[in-house]
Design an enzyme around this catalytic site. Structure first.
Site: not given
Ligand code: NAI
Length: 357
Positions: A88, A188, A190, A192
């Protein structure tokens, strides 16, 4: 010649000594570059891991984050049986990030690419928090380094893997019905979490959604016939499955007694606040699917692209996360250990050493 003054945070240490195979610091004042590359382990192949671009309170904090995330990538790749090591990097952001496409940003990532190229392929970067696909293209095209620049978003593939993991844990607990009739809380919504919620709903689960963006959670809940809860209430909401898909460390030692769900399976890295949470969860009768096993769908998809797999082969490889979880839960039960320990033992065997617990 322009010299960019760059008052980066300083502290007496740059890293935990010997935490990684290699920890490399990179500096070039002409472009304002301060970066750290942590190559955790290359036993299984070149260290693959994203470039994180954000501010840090100290140099030490930046180095620690690079090393910690690199070690997690080692585990993720080992458990997913991918031919990569763990690595990383972090590029330290000072002030506002230069705009995408600006000459400043291009110069920064071109120079960082040159430094990555010096690792002679031991470090292969990809997109992570704060970086964009075009930054990886700059690292590759202007810096001359190998970089993963897949134009496909990994998120739907990560979600598919999380769903496979969650379903396998549900079958382990409740039998072949899988998620049908179970209540799944997703924290969350987002890229995923939304897809995880859709897949769970499609499998017959009732979904409860939580996001700091309450409108987003509500819109999806309305569409899927589910409901919403405040984000801080999500872990404590009556449910069969809790899926953390937002922030790290949502399961803390003192919250475990109050968690109603018997299964925790999600995408968020570092779900457990401390290593001893794994044992406490097991003692409380909660099955925790290790995050580094459940959230590997994205890296499997990246590898599928590199290896020339067909879409069907990639999806089948992601779905095998479910079989892996079934095997880990059975091994944990048979040996009286936690699923995390069962996964770490697999990593030990693959790497030929004992990974840090
Ligand atoms: P994203 O940024 O698209 O979505 C995150 C969501 O969580 C957003 O809707 C945001 O408003 C919400 N959020 C932020 N803080 C919050 C809280 N305290 N409580 C509730 N909701 C909250 O991120 P994504 O890509 O969906 O990733 C989600 C998680 O999965 C992250 O922790 C990321 O590191 C992990 N991850 C993602 C991968 C990927 O392929 N995108 C791969 C491996 C891990």
């Amino acid at each position: 010649m322009t010299t960019v003054t760059h008052p980066v945070p300083t502290s007496d240490a740059i890293a935990t000594p010997w935490a990684s195979e290699q920890t490399i610091t990179c500096r070039d004042d002409r472009v304002g570059l301060r970066a750290i590359i942590a190559i955790d382990d290359t036993t299984l192949g070149p260290g693959f891991g994203g470039v994180r671009y954000r501010a840090y309170p100290s140099t030490e904090a930046a180095a620690r984050e690079a090393q910690r995330l690199a070690a997690a990538m080692t585990l993720k790749h080992a458990l997913a049986e991918l031919p990569y090591g763990g690595a990383k990097s972090v590029v330290v952001l000072d002030g506002d990030a230069p705009a995408p496409g600006s000459p400043e940003r291009r110069a920064l990532f071109a120079r960082f690419g040159e430094m990555i190229a010096r690792t002679a392929g031991s470090y292969v970067p990809g997109v992570d928090m704060g970086t964009l696909l075009e930054d990886m293209q700059t690292i590759r095209d202007d810096g001359g380094a190998r970089a993963f620049c897949d134009e496909v978003s990994p998120s739907p593939f990560t979600a598919r893997g999380v769903y496979a993991a969650m379903r396998a844990a549900a079958v382990h607990h409740h039998g072949e019905g899988g998620l049908s009739g179970l209540r799944v809380v997703v924290q969350g919504i987002g890229s995923v979490g939304e897809e995880v919620a859709r897949l769970a709903h499609g499998d017959g689960a009732r979904v409860t959604l939580a996001d700091i963006d309450t409108a987003r959670a509500q819109a999806l809940a309305t569409e899927l016939g589910g409901d919403t809860v405040p984000t801080e209430a999500a872990p404590f909401t009556e449910a069969d499955v809790f899926a953390p898909c937002a922030v790290a460390r949502v399961v803390t030692r003192d919250s475990i007694d109050r968690l109603p769900a018997r299964i925790i399976a999600g995408a968020a890295n570092d779900t457990l606040d401390s290593p001893d949470c794994a044992g406490a969860l097991q003692a409380a009768g909660i099955t925790f699917v290790p995050d580094f096993v459940a959230n590997a769908g994205g890296v499997i998809q990246v590898h599928g692209g590199v290896a020339g797999w067909s879409p069907e082969e990639t999806l089948a490889a992601i779905d095998r996360i479910g079989e892996r979880v079934t095997g880990l839960l059975a091994a944990a039960e048979a040996e009286g250990i936690t699923p995390v320990e069962a996964a770490l033992r697999r990593a030990d065997a693959a790497l030929g050493r004992t990974v840090v617990r």
